[in-house]
Design a protein around this motif. Structure first.
Motif, PDB file in Angstrom:
ATOM      1  N   ASN A  42       0.668  -1.271   0.052  1.00 22.69           N
ATOM      2  CA  ASN A  42      -0.029  -0.066   0.050  1.00 22.69           C
ATOM      3  C   ASN A  42       0.710   1.202   0.005  1.00 22.69           C
ATOM      4  O   ASN A  42       0.452   2.482  -0.832  1.00 22.69           O
ATOM      5  CB  ASN A  42      -0.793   0.201   1.144  1.00 22.69           C
ATOM      6  CG  ASN A  42      -2.177  -0.787   0.930  1.00 22.69           C
ATOM      7  OD1 ASN A  42      -2.501  -1.270   0.042  1.00 22.69           O
ATOM      8  ND2 ASN A  42      -2.820  -1.315   2.183  1.00 22.69           N
ATOM      9  N   LYS A  43       2.037   1.234   0.829  1.00 23.76           N
ATOM     10  CA  LYS A  43       2.818   2.369   0.934  1.00 23.76           C
ATOM     11  C   LYS A  43       3.487   2.555  -0.429  1.00 23.76           C
ATOM     12  O   LYS A  43       3.597   3.667  -0.867  1.00 23.76           O
ATOM     13  CB  LYS A  43       3.903   2.189   2.056  1.00 23.76           C
ATOM     14  CG  LYS A  43       3.319   2.563   3.231  1.00 23.76           C
ATOM     15  CD  LYS A  43       4.656   2.923   4.253  1.00 23.76           C
ATOM     16  CE  LYS A  43       5.853   2.000   4.260  1.00 23.76           C
ATOM     17  NZ  LYS A  43       6.408   1.935   5.579  1.00 23.76           N
ATOM     18  N   ILE A  44       4.129   1.555  -1.131  1.00 27.58           N
ATOM     19  CA  ILE A  44       4.845   1.691  -2.253  1.00 27.58           C
ATOM     20  C   ILE A  44       3.915   2.264  -3.459  1.00 27.58           C
ATOM     21  O   ILE A  44       4.155   3.038  -4.168  1.00 27.58           O
ATOM     22  CB  ILE A  44       5.513   0.589  -2.307  1.00 27.58           C
ATOM     23  CG1 ILE A  44       6.929   1.071  -3.188  1.00 27.58           C
ATOM     24  CG2 ILE A  44       4.871  -0.439  -3.416  1.00 27.58           C
ATOM     25  CD1 ILE A  44       7.928   0.029  -3.123  1.00 27.58           C
ATOM     26  N   ASP A  45       2.632   1.574  -3.453  1.00 26.98           N
ATOM     27  CA  ASP A  45       1.639   2.213  -4.305  1.00 26.98           C
ATOM     28  C   ASP A  45       0.986   3.690  -4.110  1.00 26.98           C
ATOM     29  O   ASP A  45       0.874   4.315  -5.204  1.00 26.98           O
ATOM     30  CB  ASP A  45       0.308   1.050  -4.403  1.00 26.98           C
ATOM     31  CG  ASP A  45      -0.550   1.531  -5.278  1.00 26.98           C
ATOM     32  OD1 ASP A  45      -0.314   1.221  -6.655  1.00 26.98           O
ATOM     33  OD2 ASP A  45      -1.512   1.957  -5.319  1.00 26.98           O
ATOM     34  N   PHE A  46       1.088   4.102  -2.955  1.00 30.29           N
ATOM     35  CA  PHE A  46       0.939   5.523  -2.638  1.00 30.29           C
ATOM     36  C   PHE A  46       1.927   6.350  -3.262  1.00 30.29           C
ATOM     37  O   PHE A  46       1.644   7.315  -4.044  1.00 30.29           O
ATOM     38  CB  PHE A  46       0.891   5.696  -1.175  1.00 30.29           C
ATOM     39  CG  PHE A  46       0.223   6.974  -0.849  1.00 30.29           C
ATOM     40  CD1 PHE A  46      -0.833   7.292  -1.046  1.00 30.29           C
ATOM     41  CD2 PHE A  46       1.376   7.949  -0.255  1.00 30.29           C
ATOM     42  CE1 PHE A  46      -1.177   8.988  -0.554  1.00 30.29           C
ATOM     43  CE2 PHE A  46       1.105   9.092  -0.032  1.00 30.29           C
ATOM     44  CZ  PHE A  46      -0.402   9.622  -0.214  1.00 30.29           C
ATOM     45  N   VAL A  47       3.155   5.891  -3.138  1.00 26.88           N
ATOM     46  CA  VAL A  47       4.134   6.687  -3.953  1.00 26.88           C
ATOM     47  C   VAL A  47       4.139   6.711  -5.319  1.00 26.88           C
ATOM     48  O   VAL A  47       4.150   7.724  -5.805  1.00 26.88           O
ATOM     49  CB  VAL A  47       5.644   6.191  -3.492  1.00 26.88           C
ATOM     50  CG1 VAL A  47       6.995   6.644  -4.102  1.00 26.88           C
ATOM     51  CG2 VAL A  47       5.847   6.201  -1.960  1.00 26.88           C
TER      52      VAL A  47
END
Lengths: 198, 97
Positions: free
Chosen positions: B24-29
């Protein structure tokens, strides 16, 4: 076309049901400044958008709004999951329940059904981008209003995430408007409409 | 008996949630870079960053798929006799987080 990712953009895990607050939050599902209207607005406006980069903004923000539509759906669903008839009657959720049981249906908090009259696709670059910026602010205000009523941190966290996204989208639409204006006659932005006058 | 198939159990444990959190974090970036690049399409640094995080996300989704089940239909663990895309919980159930 679109592809589905089997995850939410931001986690929604609510352990305490709350049909009162679900009736407020459902406005962001199908209300006047909700996520469904946001997505339909941007995805509809893009076809006649003469600048590729601006059409890109409309496509990608319109797509993200669908992920937000799903998050709001998950919040309302988890807030009303497994309610008993007594809880439904006591909370005032009965008026929604009689037509939809515990299913999701796009409506405003006041019961008004989702309606395309809640957004515009005007076919004029400046008009549409101004509407988009206003729409992001209206959604941000709605989330502010929701946050004043919600106390459960499990509900607040995803709502705060969505609120922050409205601000980011507002910024990006501001840049899209700047790009559009750079392509227009700087002495008179309104001299002609590049979506119609060729 | 070793059937040659991996077990297909869906794990709802802490490690699975942690890996999904990282995805989720990397996709947010990636989403942020995506929107930024739409209005800054010649920013080389942002394009490099997008490429980097996109590859990292693919690797993490592959790891997640092998360990727990599919997140996208383009990355599947075929070494399994079950169509876990449909049999496992959907994300709105809350178990995904």
């Amino acid at each position: 076309m679109w592809n589905y990712e089997k995850r939410l953009q931001f986690p929604v895990k609510i352990t305490q049901t709350n049909p009162e607050i679900a009736q407020v939050i459902i406005s962001q599902y199908g209300g006047p400044d909700g996520e469904l209207g946001a997505s339909m607005r941007y995805l509809s406006q893009r076809y006649t958008m003469p600048y590729n980069t601006v059409a890109g903004v409309l496509t990608d923000i319109g797509t993200e709004e669908l992920a937000h539509f799903e998050m709001i759906g998950a919040i309302v669903y988890q807030l009303t999951r497994n309610l008993s008839p007594e809880e439904i009657a006591k909370s005032g959720f009965d008026k929604y329940y009689v037509d939809h049981t515990l299913a999701l249906w796009p409506q405003a908090a006041g019961g008004i059904p989702f309606n395309a009259c809640e957004f515009q696709s005007k076919g004029d670059v400046i008009t549409d981008l101004m509407e988009d910026m206003a729409a992001e602010q209206k959604a941000r205000t709605t989330y502010d209003n929701i946050l004043r009523l919600v106390k459960d941190p499990e509900v607040c966290e995803p709502i705060r995430f969505l609120r922050a996204r409205e601000i980011v989208h507002f910024q990006r639409f501001g840049e899209a408007l700047r790009i559009a204006q750079e392509n227009l006659d700087s002495r008179n932005f309104y001299a002609f409409n590049p979506e119609f006058d060729k | 008996m070793n059937t040659g198939y991996k077990t297909c159990n869906a794990d709802s444990g802490k490690e699975r949630r942690q890996l999904l959190y990282e995805i989720n974090k990397i996709d947010f970036v990636l989403k942020e870079l995506n929107l930024y690049l739409d209005t800054h399409p010649y920013d080389q640094q942002a394009m490099e960053a997008f490429k980097h995080y996109n590859m990292a996300k693919t690797k993490m989704v592959q790891e997640y798929t092998e360990k727990y089940g599919p997140l996208v239909l383009s990355i599947l663990d075929m070494d399994c006799r079950e169509w876990k895309w449909a049999t496992q919980d959907w994300p709105w159930e809350g178990g995904y987080n």
